[in-house]
Scaffold this active site. Structure first.
Site, short mmCIF file in Angstrom:
data_model
loop_
_atom_site.label_atom_id
_atom_site.label_comp_id
_atom_site.label_asym_id
_atom_site.label_seq_id
_atom_site.Cartn_x
_atom_site.Cartn_y
_atom_site.Cartn_z
N HIS A 1 22.05 56.59 25.10
CA HIS A 1 23.34 55.84 24.78
C HIS A 1 24.38 56.70 23.79
CE1 HIS A 1 22.56 51.91 26.60
NE2 HIS A 1 21.52 52.27 26.47
N LYS B 1 35.57 57.43 16.55
CA LYS B 1 36.32 56.54 17.58
C LYS B 1 37.76 56.44 17.01
CE LYS B 1 32.48 53.12 18.16
NZ LYS B 1 32.28 52.91 19.65
N LYS C 1 36.43 47.54 17.68
CA LYS C 1 35.01 48.17 17.88
C LYS C 1 34.49 48.54 16.49
CE LYS C 1 37.05 51.32 20.68
NZ LYS C 1 36.43 51.40 21.85
N ARG C 2 33.22 48.79 16.62
CA ARG C 2 32.74 49.60 15.21
C ARG C 2 33.35 50.50 14.64
NH1 ARG C 2 27.33 48.23 13.66
NH2 ARG C 2 27.88 49.18 11.79
N LYS D 1 36.37 45.61 29.80
CA LYS D 1 36.73 44.40 29.36
C LYS D 1 38.36 44.20 29.35
CE LYS D 1 32.33 43.95 26.82
NZ LYS D 1 31.71 44.19 25.55
N THR E 1 32.31 50.29 26.75
CA THR E 1 32.29 49.05 27.29
C THR E 1 33.44 47.85 27.11
OG1 THR E 1 30.74 47.79 26.08
CG2 THR E 1 30.09 48.82 28.21
#
Ligand code: 26W
Length: 854
Positions: A374, A568, A562-563, A674, A670
């Site tokens: 992952h 990111k 998100k984290r 969504k 992911t």
């Protein structure tokens, strides 16, 4: 691999029939009153909301229990192949509403409660989120449980019952503070069944001696037993009366070993031991990106693996006499490297407990196990020090050592003399055990989670393994459950879709493609817009109540949830907002659509820069939200304590989804799926599953920007680039970067120094400056598109229409057919034939473009 598998099997009609086939409103209403009486000894008038929630959950659980028993009876009779999904994280969120929906009794329940003057939503809010995960990996595991149950396959989760889930985040003066997530306030979880009779002893420490009696036996002695007690959480299938289980293990003291007075142990010492041992499953490690060689984490990993495998093999042997049938009857999946000790533990059980020889045990092990990677972040790859493993798990270490010896010998035969290659692939090297190498060697299949991610694995991180065993490697692009992320969390949109195309999409999500022609139907697009507005109002109400901030529901709701992590790139988003703010300050009359930027996410407690990013977002929010000169054209919010329930509120209300990781770094993502399924438009890099989203929806319906993965990897190979060149040539960038340290923000001048330094002094590892110009341009295009509402809504609808591919049902049927080779018929996730699918999905041919890195 997707193309051939999804049409191969006949439809699968579950033959489980039982309660609640026809539960009426009055039956449910009366049952609820009885539940309240028996559980709390209270009448409706005296009961608190929490007590009413518990009564409803208990009643729901009693319905589930019947189905669980029926399912297990049927399974014992049918003896289908079972899959066990081993994961250190399962991020379930709340279960009540999901369970009601999956049982098909949500509407009946709404009516029954309203007859009693109760709103279902107010009870749903009482449930604590089960936050037994950090982020994507844990939520993915939870989505797959839902898909497996919905598709009627015998698939179970195995995880840990952490006493405290991921920490509760509070924001004070802009900073993150962490508090224990006390989700088991009453010591028990409403959904679980404690099963003490099925407890398992897990051994730690001790010594191993050999005994030769014709055959060598390994005797493990002087170890300490920790009892693993299972708690089963039922996983309810969608309207198929089927219930699978998630088995969560809790550490308990072996009371037989430590009773007061026995072994000379004092009562106080027993309490001390009890505490020390039971703390094994106290906390979930709050980090999803950094490997830390903490012994407690290693203990947790072995505890999960050993308890799960011993219990799986015990159950298998109760039903089967022939051990050699194991790979035909059982598939065990390793979710990232955290449970990769499964390779050695299965070998231990087969050799030491079942008396098989090495070669036979190895063959069974490899044919039973499969592994998903992952992440490609080098700092996340787990390696345990040899001496730690040797002391904590002596027998397991011996087995790993032997696996390594044999594996290296095998490599030598293929690559004689190529020491560098063998060293790079060894399981034990430089006094460390490389968990990914162990997982690859011990599994029959290894997969990445998006096409580009799998390509990167094959080309870089796992290149030598891929060259050696190319057939082991495959891709399975992640997916999400449409039942939670659309049907349950966005009921208005679900109803609109069902009105338009029928309810088939719930079981066959690619049916959503039937919405595509409606992108030309103005009246339908207006309905779509009013659903979005409804959801935005709901979120705005929450923001007002929780944070005291009023947001304009006609502004663009732009979400980045998100984290918090450098790759990111929450900071790139911040830079763009700073840029917009600067433009508005320069020209307050600037005609731009108003925007509400929503952030949410937790930073690992030890991750200094991520925590500073939270402070930066909050500092920017304070400045912008309190500046009347910009006429409310910008609002910035950092929503506290982001979790699954918050995601369920934010995603249906968002217009824009920020998926802006540095290309090559995000394995899949992911959240992107969504948002897409809920009609938000993506602004994103060509990273992870964004690429497949673009393929599905078409380049006109997504805002793509930035360096490609190939370009980023090429820069990394060359040692990076010089950010000063950009800083000196683009005044917009210079202005913003300077503002981090020049007193623009009312904070200490060094508050954001680490961000400034990361951008300029340390080479801008995540390419924020490099991607800035194209990010701003993409945002400009997005703003232009939003100004034409008809066009925007059409784009939004096309996103929903093409999101069926990203259903976990599709992902799961790929795993089931290709990796776990389940012996049951694998249900269809898609009813149309390939050519029909291509016709209704113009952007995504079933044989769509492959992502290939040169
Ligand atoms: C050793 C500590 C540690 C803990 C967790 C390292 C790495 C992890 C996980 C791999 C982090 C994770 O959640 N990865 C995410 O997995 C999702 C599901 O496949 C992907 O969608 C995300 O891109 C990936 O970051």
């Amino acid at each position: 691999m997707h193309t051939n598998t999804m049409y191969r099997f006949d439809n699968f009609a579950p033959h489980y029939t039982s309660y609640p086939k026809s539960l009426t409103v009055s039956e449910l209403r009366d049952a609820f009153i009885v539940a309240l009486q028996s559980l709390h000894g209270k009448t409706l008038n005296c009961a608190s909301k929490q007590e009413k929630f518990e009564a409803l959950a208990w009643l729901t659980k009693s319905i589930i229990s019947k189905n669980l028993i029926e399912t297990q009876k049927q399974r014992t009779k049918d003896d289908p192949k079972q899959v066990y999904y081993l994961s250190i994280e399962f991020l379930l969120g709340r279960l009540l509403e999901n369970n009601l929906v999956n049982l098909g009794i949500r509407e009946v329940c709404v009516k029954a409660l309203s007859e009693l003057g109760i709103e279902l939503d107010s009870l749903l809010d009482q449930e604590e989120d089960a936050g037994l995960g950090n982020g994507g990996l844990g939520r993915l595991a939870a989505c797959y449980l839902d898909s497996m149950a919905a598709m009627g396959l015998a698939g179970h989760g195995c995880g840990l019952r952490y006493r405290y889930g991921l920490f509760e985040q509070k924001i004070k003066n802009g900073y993150q503070y962490e508090y224990p997530d006390n989700w088991l306030k009453n010591q028990t979880y409403v959904w679980e069944y404690r099963r003490p009779a099925e407890k398992i002893a897990v051994r730690f420490g001790g010594t191993v001696r050999t005994q030769t009696n014709g055959k060598i036996r390994f005797i493990h002695e002087n170890y300490e037993n920790v009892m693993a007690v299972p708690y089963d959480v039922p996983i309810v299938g969608y309207k198929n009366q089927l219930v699978n289980t998630l088995r969560l293990w809790s550490a308990e003291v072996d009371v037989d070993q430590y009773t007061c007075g026995a072994h000379g142990v004092e009562c106080n010492s027993v309490i001390y031991y009890k505490h020390a041992i039971e703390s094994l499953t106290d906390i979930l490690y709050p980090d999803d990106s950094h490997y830390e060689g903490k012994i407690l984490r290693l203990k947790q990993q072995y505890f999960l693996v050993s308890a799960s495998l011993q219990s799986i093999i015990r159950n298998f042997r109760m039903q089967h006499d022939v051990l050699q049938e194991l790979p035909d009857k059982i598939a065990i999946h390793i979710n990232d490297t955290h449970p990769s000790l499964a390779v050695a533990e299965l070998m231990r059980i087969l050799i030491d407990d079942c008396c098989l020889g090495w070669d036979e045990a190895w063959s069974l092990t490899v044919r039973t196990l499969s592994y998903t990677n992952h992440t490609v972040l080098p700092e996340a790859l787990e390696k345990w020090p040899v001496n730690m493993l040797e002391q904590l798990l002596p027998r397991i270490y011996m087995i790993i050592h032997e696996i390594n010896e044999r594996y290296c010998r095998e490599l030598w035969n293929s690559y004689p003399g190529d020491w560098d290659r063998i060293h790079s692939m060894a399981i034990i090297a430089d006094d460390q055990v490389h968990m990914a190498h162990l997982a690859i060697a011990g599994s029959h299949t290894v997969n990445g989670v998006a096409e580009i991610h799998t390509e990167i694995l094959k080309k870089t991180v796992m290149h030598n393994f891929y060259t050696y065993t190319p057939d082991k490697f495959t891709n399975v692009t992640n997916g999400i459950t449409q039942r939670r992320w659309l049907l349950t969390s966005n009921p208005k949109l679900a109803a609109l879709i069902t009105d338009a195309i029928g309810s088939n999409w719930i079981e066959y999500p690619c049916d959503l493609a039937k919405l595509a022609p409606l992108s030309k139907d103005t009246a339908f697009l207006e309905d779509l817009a009013s659903v979005k507005l409804h959801n935005k109002l709901k979120l705005a109400k929450y923001i007002k109540e929780k944070h005291g901030i009023i947001v304009d529901v006609h502004s663009i709701f732009d979400s980045h949830i998100k984290r918090i992590h450098a790759y990111k790139r929450q900071c790139l988003n911040v830079m763009h907002i700073m840029h917009l703010y600067h433009c508005l300050r320069e020209n307050p009359q600037l005609d731009i659509p108003p925007r509400t930027f929503i952030f949410g996410g937790k930073a690992a407690p030890g991750y200094y820069k991520a925590k500073k990013t939270i402070k930066l977002i909050n500092t920017l929010a304070d400045k912008i939200n309190n500046d009347s000169a910009i006429h409310n054209k910008l609002k910035v919010l950092f929503l506290e304590n982001y979790n699954v329930s918050h995601a369920e509120l934010i995603i249906p209300a968002s217009d824009v989804s920020e998926q802006i990781s540095t290309a090559s770094r995000e394995a899949s993502g992911t959240g992107n799926m969504k948002f897409m399924m809920n009609g938000a438009l993506t602004i994103g890099t060509l990273d992870g599953a964004n690429i497949e989203i673009r393929n599905a929806v078409g380049a006109d319906n997504i805002f793509v920007f930035g360096l490609s993965a190939e370009e980023v990897l090429a820069y990394y190979r060359r040692g990076g680039y010089n950010p000063w060149d950009i800083y000196n040539s683009d005044l917009r960038i210079k202005t913003i970067v300077d503002q981090l340290v020049n007193g623009f923000f009312p904070v200490d001048s060094d508050e954001f120094r680490s961000h400034y330094d990361a951008l300029l002094r340390y080479g801008d590892e995540y390419f924020l400056l490099k991607d800035f110009a194209s990010y701003v341009a993409a945002h400009q295009q997005l703003a232009d598109a939003y100004c034409n509402q008809n066009r925007w809504q059409a784009m939004s609808l096309l996103n929903i229409a093409h999101s069926g591919w990203f259903s976990g049902d599709r992902t799961f049927s790929e795993y089931a057919a290709e990796i776990w080779t389940m012996d049951q018929p694998i249900p269809l996730w898609c009813q149309c034939l390939p050519e029909d699918y291509a016709r209704v999905n113009p952007g995504r041919d079933v044989n769509h473009d492959q992502v290939i890195l040169s």
